[in-house]
Scaffold this motif. Structure first.
Motif, short mmCIF file in Angstrom:
data_model
loop_
_atom_site.label_atom_id
_atom_site.label_comp_id
_atom_site.label_asym_id
_atom_site.label_seq_id
_atom_site.Cartn_x
_atom_site.Cartn_y
_atom_site.Cartn_z
N GLN A 163 61.57 142.64 55.54
CA GLN A 163 62.92 142.58 55.78
C GLN A 163 62.94 141.71 57.36
O GLN A 163 62.25 142.33 58.05
CB GLN A 163 63.72 143.70 55.87
CG GLN A 163 65.20 143.32 56.57
CD GLN A 163 65.88 142.34 55.77
OE1 GLN A 163 65.93 142.27 54.51
NE2 GLN A 163 66.77 141.31 56.46
N VAL B 163 69.23 139.76 61.34
CA VAL B 163 70.21 139.50 59.91
C VAL B 163 71.40 139.45 60.19
O VAL B 163 71.96 139.94 61.35
CB VAL B 163 70.04 140.70 58.81
CG1 VAL B 163 68.57 140.97 58.41
CG2 VAL B 163 70.47 142.18 59.50
N PHE C 299 73.92 140.46 57.98
CA PHE C 299 74.81 141.32 57.28
C PHE C 299 74.64 142.92 57.46
O PHE C 299 73.77 143.20 58.26
CB PHE C 299 74.53 140.93 55.63
CG PHE C 299 73.21 141.24 55.41
CD1 PHE C 299 72.33 142.16 55.06
CD2 PHE C 299 72.23 139.80 55.43
CE1 PHE C 299 71.00 141.91 54.88
CE2 PHE C 299 70.80 139.61 55.20
CZ PHE C 299 70.05 141.22 54.72
N ALA D 286 76.12 145.28 52.39
CA ALA D 286 75.93 144.13 51.61
C ALA D 286 75.07 144.37 50.31
O ALA D 286 74.49 145.36 50.25
CB ALA D 286 75.26 143.18 52.67
N THR E 73 70.99 142.07 47.07
CA THR E 73 70.24 140.91 46.86
C THR E 73 70.07 140.08 48.19
O THR E 73 69.65 138.97 48.18
CB THR E 73 70.91 140.24 45.78
OG1 THR E 73 72.38 140.13 46.02
CG2 THR E 73 70.92 140.75 44.51
N LYS E 74 70.96 140.65 49.10
CA LYS E 74 70.79 139.93 50.31
C LYS E 74 69.25 140.21 51.14
O LYS E 74 69.00 139.41 51.79
CB LYS E 74 71.50 140.48 51.35
CG LYS E 74 73.20 140.02 51.29
CD LYS E 74 73.31 138.59 51.84
CE LYS E 74 74.76 138.29 51.93
NZ LYS E 74 74.95 137.08 52.68
N GLN F 286 65.35 140.01 51.48
CA GLN F 286 64.31 139.14 50.95
C GLN F 286 63.34 139.87 49.95
O GLN F 286 62.97 140.94 49.87
CB GLN F 286 63.47 138.79 52.16
CG GLN F 286 64.11 137.88 53.40
CD GLN F 286 63.89 136.55 52.88
OE1 GLN F 286 63.40 136.11 51.99
NE2 GLN F 286 64.75 135.93 53.50
N THR G 87 73.96 148.29 46.83
CA THR G 87 74.07 147.96 48.34
C THR G 87 72.85 148.33 48.94
O THR G 87 72.07 149.22 48.53
CB THR G 87 75.19 148.43 49.15
OG1 THR G 87 75.17 149.66 49.05
CG2 THR G 87 76.74 148.23 48.33
#
Length: 824
Positions: free
Chosen positions: A139, A143, A145, A149, A152-153, A155, A172
């Motif tokens: 990650q 970021v 978010f 969130a 799927t946000k 990486q 989430t």
């Protein structure tokens, strides 16, 4: 060498090695972060930041992207260094030199046998993931978010992986953070492994043998070695394993230790290359976290993803528990607990983390039921008047005297229903303790107040039994009380015409007491003046069904009953919105039921005993777990057992059959025959658990007794022992020496349903009484309802919080309220 030269040399080496992010331990980004800390000053701060920005996200980028990122970083470095080295893209060509002869060095030893917690030497090759392996996400540190969130946000978590994670309940980033390991496998040396262990080893791949059997079955054998010995990991139909591993590579292998040709082996275990970070994890806690998985989500990928998520996000979660509460309850702070429960620094710290999360879950449950209780009691209800001599006249109309426990319970119920706040009470009593008589007193009070009452049971056979029992004793009671109650049965199997007629009579007020199943809470059923609802066998109904009953009247008083003994602490948790009345005294004249556990070889002895009892004029039950044979479960089937007993064992006796698939009229016919003693032996499934009362039945033979819980066996046993004769229960196990032997010994020794419930909780867990879905409780990730000590502690703390701040309006309780709402 200047810091800028150091940076450029590392980046040049990274380009030369194909941008695999393996030039330095921990990866390029980690190196550059450390380099920036050492290099940054007031003059070059902007330039150093440009280098950091250029390489941000390097771990997730493709090799072609990484090359461009390195070029940008070198260009940024040139702006503030007078003599930057040339980038690796244009290296100076030199004529090749013949390699110097080198001594062949022995393979490095596995890390496990070095001095504990010692670091890997810099010269030792670090095992890497093969290029064709699934990429492990990392990650980025910046970021835009938050925790709520979509996962799927992150990486490396695309749409397909997101759908797979949904099956695990992970939608989430917060869900992923709270997706805890289900197990922690100890790290052992190969020489310490034993058959049946769930263990983890750190070993070196010695040989890889990839082959197919004569029938084309693909097998991969990986020979693993550490200085204490060797073991084979065998993989079936997984040809990619041979490509992902290589000789001399260090790996972590985890799974169940099996046997192969009398030698210990792993069968299709989890595995992953050993990295420095993984080595540190295993060195500290000496355990390997094992996560719940689903199809498409590999253990290795999920563990690495969790590592990155915990590293970046654990400190960003705000602790919902007030600091004073954490201090007095000695709870680990949330951020530390999240790190320790995923990747513990020691087993002690892991236990502290689990304790914190278990306490939090139980606290939310207790707060939730206190809030529900307050909400329901705030709604106004109709107080019911009770004449002073009602109880004396009621008892005079019964064919037997009330026990002290029954009188006490009736007094508690009467106190509640005379109040303008709606009653919410649980009446708990053992099999045969007389709950129906207690409930009937309340039902008749409702009738004498000119209102309607309802009695709801979970099964039609129990509803029918209540209907018949009440109708049998009602004439004498009605005479003493001076009333003529109109009683109606409403169950799903009635003909449509009968059902519509019953619904109309109820809605027009021509029915005083309605008895039935969940058909009573269907939308088509309307009550004209409902003031009291009694729910039998409460553990089979959820909170939602109780709420549906409340909607049928002007907040009617609710009395729920359970013949399933539940330890008091557990009852106060699961039914925390209810007051508790307990019938802990049996009616006089009931002799204890002699109970005997039998092994399969004693079957003939049981059959002979049944024949002897029948010759003396008694009757018997034979209980089978299933209606028809199942290939999956080796258990007696009632239908086949009925045929066998009728034709082979007791051809001269009258054998009957009852099970849940019979039509109601057929069940009634069989039960009437058994009650009228035109049937000697009744073969049945668990439909006889409740609702059948035949005083002449003195023997209960339970087939497959080791397949039932203690609470259910106790319910079965309660169907005999209702007459003047000594009664017997024989528990016939399917297998001798089964793990259920201990439970069957317990039920031999006690008639106390509450003691049996305690034992069942310890031996089998609360699932035997109810699932969380049935009881209306949220799912528990860490806590166990069997942890009575922690349960009581959480209840005490919840009560203090609720009494001090019932609306959660104080600032320190705002996050607690939010956490409770999300939990429920």
């Amino acid at each position: 060498m200047s810091n800028f030269n150091e940076l450029a040399k590392i980046l040049a080496h990274e380009q030369k090695s194909g941008c695999k992010n393996s030039s330095v331990i921990g990866g390029v980004e980690k190196f550059v972060e450390n380099w920036a800390q050492r290099t940054r000053n007031a003059e070059n701060g902007a330039g150093v930041q440009q280098v950091l920005d250029a390489l941000n996200g390097y771990a997730q980028a493709e090799p072609t992207q990484r090359n461009a990122m390195i070029q940008r970083a070198v260009s940024a470095a040139r702006q503030f260094d007078t003599k930057p080295p040339r980038p690796a893209a244009q290296p100076k060509r030199e004529p090749p030199r013949p390699p110097a002869p080198q001594k062949k060095s022995p393979a490095p030893l596995p890390i496990e046998l070095r001095q504990e917690n010692s670091p890997l030497p810099a010269s030792e090759p670090i095992p890497e993931l093969d290029e064709d392996d699934e990429p492990i996400p990392s990650q980025p540190m910046r970021v835009d978010f938050g925790l709520d969130a979509p996962v799927t946000k992150l990486q490396g978590v695309g749409g397909v992986k997101g759908k797979q994670l949904e099956r695990l309940g992970v939608e989430t980033i917060r869900d992923l953070l709270y997706h805890f390991p289900r197990d922690y496998r100890p790290v052992k040396k190969i020489s310490e492994l034993m058959y049946g262990d769930n263990a983890t080893i750190i070993a070196q791949v010695s040989h890889i043998n990839d082959y197919k059997t004569r029938n084309g079955f693909h097998i991969t054998d990986i020979v693993l070695m550490d200085p204490t010995g060797g073991i084979t990991a065998k993989f079936f139909k997984q040809p990619w394993v041979a490509k992902q591993l290589r000789p001399r590579q260090f790996v972590v292998v985890s799974g169940k230790v099996d046997r192969d040709l009398n030698k210990l082996s792993f069968k299709s275990p989890e595995y992953e290359p050993l990295t420095r970070e993984l080595q540190r994890l295993l060195d500290t806690a000496h355990v390997y976290p094992v996560y719940p998985l689903t199809e498409g989500v590999k253990a290795k990928w999920l563990r690495a993803t969790e590592r990155e998520v915990v590293r970046f996000w654990a400190d960003k979660v705000v602790d919902p528990l007030p600091a004073t509460l954490r201090h007095t309850a000695q709870l680990m702070p949330l951020n530390d607990a999240l790190r320790e429960i995923h990747f513990p620094s020691s087993m002690g710290r892991m236990e502290d983390a689990r304790h914190r999360f278990a306490f939090e879950e139980l606290l939310y449950i207790q707060l939730g039921v206190f809030r529900q209780r307050k909400k329901w009691r705030q709604e106004p209800s109709r107080p019911l008047k009770i004449e002073n001599d009602f109880l004396a006249r009621y008892e005079a109309g019964l064919p037997f005297p009330l026990t002290g426990a029954q009188k006490r319970a009736i007094g508690e119920i009467f106190s509640d229903i005379q109040d303008s706040a709606p009653m919410s009470r649980l009446l708990q009593g053992d099999v045969g303790a007389g709950k129906t008589v207690v409930a009937l007193a309340a039902l008749l009070v409702a009738v004498m107040n000119g209102t309607q009452a309802v009695l709801m049971a979970p099964t039609e056979i129990l509803a029918e039994q209540h209907y018949k029992t009440i109708n049998n004793i009602l004439p004498a009671l009605a005479e003493k009380l001076g009333i003529q109650p109109r009683v109606k049965l409403l169950i799903g199997s009635l003909r449509q015409k009968e059902k519509l007629a019953a619904q109309q009579e109820i809605s027009e007020g021509h029915v005083d007491i309605a008895i039935g199943t969940h058909a009573l809470i269907q939308e088509a059923v309307r009550f004209q003046n409902l003031s009291l609802a009694v729910v039998d066998e409460q553990h089979r109904f959820g909170v939602g069904q109780r709420s549906a009953l409340r909607q049928k009247g002007y907040n009617p008083h609710i009395l729920v009953m359970s013949a399933t003994p539940i330890p008091r602490t557990l009852a106060l948790t699961v039914y925390g919105d209810l007051d508790l009345s307990i019938l802990d005294e049996m009616p006089p004249g009931r002799t204890p039921i002699m109970t005997k556990w039998l092994e399969p070889k004693e079957r003939e002895r049981a059959y002979m005993f049944i024949r002897k009892q029948i010759s003396e004029g008694r009757q018997a039950f034979v209980i089978c777990p299933l209606i028809q044979e199942s290939e999956a479960i080796d258990a007696k089937a009632a239908v086949e057992e009925y045929e066998r007993l009728s034709n082979e064992i007791y051809p001269d006796l009258r054998v009957g059959l009852i099970h849940g698939k019979l039509r109601p009229a057929e069940k009634d016919a069989v039960m009437n025959e058994f009650r009228d003693h035109t049937v000697d032996i009744l073969v049945a499934t668990s439909v006889v658990e409740v609702g059948i009362d035949v005083p002449n039945a003195t023997v209960m033979l339970i087939e497959g007794a080791d397949r039932f819980g203690l609470a259910q066996l106790h319910q079965f046993r309660g169907r005999v022992g209702r007459g003047a004769h000594q009664s017997y229960a024989m528990l016939l196990a399917d297998k001798s020496g089964s793990t259920s032997d201990e439970r069957l010994k317990v039920i031999e020794q006690t008639q106390d349903g509450f003691k049996l419930a305690e034992a069942d909780l310890l031996l089998r867990g609360p699932g035997e009484f109810f699932g969380t879905k049935q009881s209306g409780l949220p799912d528990l990730k860490v806590a166990q309802l069997t942890d009575v000590k922690l349960l009581e502690h959480a209840r005490t703390v919840a009560q203090e919080i609720f009494e001090r701040d019932p609306e959660f309006s104080q600032p320190e309780n705002q996050l607690l309220k939010k956490g409770m709402n999300e939990f429920w």
